[in-house]
Design an enzyme around this catalytic site. Sequence first.
Site, mmCIF file in Angstrom:
data_model
loop_
_atom_site.group_PDB
_atom_site.id
_atom_site.type_symbol
_atom_site.label_atom_id
_atom_site.label_comp_id
_atom_site.label_asym_id
_atom_site.label_seq_id
_atom_site.Cartn_x
_atom_site.Cartn_y
_atom_site.Cartn_z
ATOM 1 N N TRP A 186 -5.110 12.053 5.551
ATOM 2 C CA TRP A 186 -4.936 12.809 4.305
ATOM 3 C C TRP A 186 -3.515 12.736 3.755
ATOM 4 O O TRP A 186 -2.832 13.749 3.578
ATOM 5 C CB TRP A 186 -5.325 14.267 4.527
ATOM 6 C CG TRP A 186 -6.765 14.526 4.852
ATOM 7 C CD1 TRP A 186 -7.675 13.636 5.349
ATOM 8 C CD2 TRP A 186 -7.458 15.776 4.724
ATOM 9 N NE1 TRP A 186 -8.892 14.253 5.543
ATOM 10 C CE2 TRP A 186 -8.791 15.574 5.158
ATOM 11 C CE3 TRP A 186 -7.074 17.038 4.299
ATOM 12 C CZ2 TRP A 186 -9.736 16.590 5.173
ATOM 13 C CZ3 TRP A 186 -8.013 18.050 4.313
ATOM 14 C CH2 TRP A 186 -9.334 17.829 4.729
ATOM 15 N N ASP B 216 -1.783 -12.514 4.053
ATOM 16 C CA ASP B 216 -3.186 -12.181 4.289
ATOM 17 C C ASP B 216 -3.368 -12.006 5.788
ATOM 18 O O ASP B 216 -3.336 -12.979 6.543
ATOM 19 C CB ASP B 216 -4.075 -13.306 3.765
ATOM 20 C CG ASP B 216 -5.556 -13.044 4.013
ATOM 21 O OD1 ASP B 216 -5.901 -11.984 4.577
ATOM 22 O OD2 ASP B 216 -6.372 -13.923 3.660
ATOM 23 N N ALA C 205 -4.921 -2.202 5.395
ATOM 24 C CA ALA C 205 -6.283 -1.727 5.646
ATOM 25 C C ALA C 205 -7.076 -1.751 4.354
ATOM 26 O O ALA C 205 -6.517 -1.679 3.259
ATOM 27 C CB ALA C 205 -6.274 -0.309 6.214
ATOM 28 N N LEU D 70 1.315 3.743 2.244
ATOM 29 C CA LEU D 70 2.154 3.968 3.414
ATOM 30 C C LEU D 70 3.196 2.868 3.557
ATOM 31 O O LEU D 70 4.349 3.139 3.923
ATOM 32 C CB LEU D 70 1.294 4.067 4.674
ATOM 33 C CG LEU D 70 2.039 4.341 5.977
ATOM 34 C CD1 LEU D 70 2.910 5.594 5.868
ATOM 35 C CD2 LEU D 70 1.064 4.470 7.141
ATOM 36 N N THR E 127 -6.850 6.036 11.785
ATOM 37 C CA THR E 127 -7.307 7.115 10.925
ATOM 38 C C THR E 127 -8.008 8.225 11.696
ATOM 39 O O THR E 127 -8.552 7.996 12.777
ATOM 40 C CB THR E 127 -8.292 6.545 9.874
ATOM 41 O OG1 THR E 127 -8.891 7.606 9.130
ATOM 42 C CG2 THR E 127 -9.412 5.769 10.550
ATOM 43 N N ASP E 128 -7.997 9.419 11.098
ATOM 44 C CA ASP E 128 -8.760 10.523 11.659
ATOM 45 C C ASP E 128 -10.261 10.271 11.598
ATOM 46 O O ASP E 128 -11.037 10.906 12.313
ATOM 47 C CB ASP E 128 -8.430 11.824 10.911
ATOM 48 C CG ASP E 128 -8.710 11.750 9.421
ATOM 49 O OD1 ASP E 128 -8.477 10.670 8.823
ATOM 50 O OD2 ASP E 128 -9.161 12.758 8.842
ATOM 51 N N TYR F 64 -16.737 2.862 7.994
ATOM 52 C CA TYR F 64 -15.274 2.780 7.971
ATOM 53 C C TYR F 64 -14.689 3.237 9.303
ATOM 54 O O TYR F 64 -13.855 2.547 9.902
ATOM 55 C CB TYR F 64 -14.734 3.637 6.831
ATOM 56 C CG TYR F 64 -13.228 3.784 6.829
ATOM 57 C CD1 TYR F 64 -12.405 2.716 6.521
ATOM 58 C CD2 TYR F 64 -12.630 5.014 7.143
ATOM 59 C CE1 TYR F 64 -11.024 2.853 6.520
ATOM 60 C CE2 TYR F 64 -11.257 5.156 7.134
ATOM 61 C CZ TYR F 64 -10.461 4.080 6.830
ATOM 62 O OH TYR F 64 -9.096 4.211 6.837
ATOM 63 N N GLY G 27 0.809 -1.202 0.000
ATOM 64 C CA GLY G 27 0.000 0.000 0.000
ATOM 65 C C GLY G 27 0.846 1.258 0.000
ATOM 66 O O GLY G 27 2.077 1.208 0.051
ATOM 67 N N LYS H 116 -12.629 0.941 12.055
ATOM 68 C CA LYS H 116 -11.261 1.283 12.457
ATOM 69 C C LYS H 116 -11.191 1.517 13.969
ATOM 70 O O LYS H 116 -10.204 1.140 14.613
ATOM 71 C CB LYS H 116 -10.779 2.510 11.695
ATOM 72 C CG LYS H 116 -10.541 2.269 10.208
ATOM 73 C CD LYS H 116 -9.403 1.298 9.941
ATOM 74 C CE LYS H 116 -8.053 1.939 10.214
ATOM 75 N NZ LYS H 116 -6.921 1.035 9.834
#
Length: 289
Positions: A149, A35, A59, A14, A100-101, A124, A12, A128
Amino acid sequence: MRSNVLVTGGGGRLGRALSQVGGQGVRGLSSRELDITDPAAVRSALDRLRPAVVINAAALSRVQDSDTAPERARAVNAEAPGDIARACAERGLPLIQISTDYVFGAETLRPWRESDPVSPVNSYGRMKAEGERNVLSASERACIARVAWLFGDGEDFIATLLRGDTETVRVADDQIGSPTPIVPLAERLLALAGRISAGEATPRTLHIAGSPPVSRADWVAAAFEALHRAGRQTPALVRVPMAEFGGTVRRPHYSALDCSLAAELFGGEIDWRIAAARPELFAERVLSA
């Protein structure tokens, strides 16, 4: 310390940035290689690779997927993080869980602090947040790192706008958040991994994102201005309310993160404006000056 870090979700955005920054000290495993919803596979990878610390960057991050594919989203975003944390705890390994925010969404007039209760407004964010709880209950050596972001890798929101064919782009001016340049974020996460693996005291939850808070439209405007100074054309920016986009997924109006704790730990904030002023971070638009 920047060695022997295992990154799940290594394919991904990140995950790739962490490998780029960490070099040979980071082993990233893509979803094809591991996985994370298979507990036996996770334990086998930990036993085979024997890392000093694990960063779970895997994610299902497209917000709408939590509604269209809820079973898969729950498995990846909520259940697997807890399984990874248990596997790490069994082996005495520290874990950094990327969150996440979007675990926030209630009305507020200030950036969200780590101590604030979560208040997700969509599936979502709820999944999370559940993943966060599962990790913290499974391991005493786990840290939740909330990010937001991401940009600067050519795959972000601004780069996508620049690759479009339209002469104008509509961007929300009432959505406030924390744009985060991805390379400084990766550097800070690896520094955090070093602290944790060295046994230093670290917060159980940490906000690592860009400062200061800004609307999505003003963030885009800052990047477009830098591109203009570099002699490049951009679409015309049209500021609109979030409500104009419609859609079935509710998104928070204000999800900016208070990163003062991370600033104390790492010697300053990540100022997104510095990165946004570098036009080379964004994919070039077909139109030329």
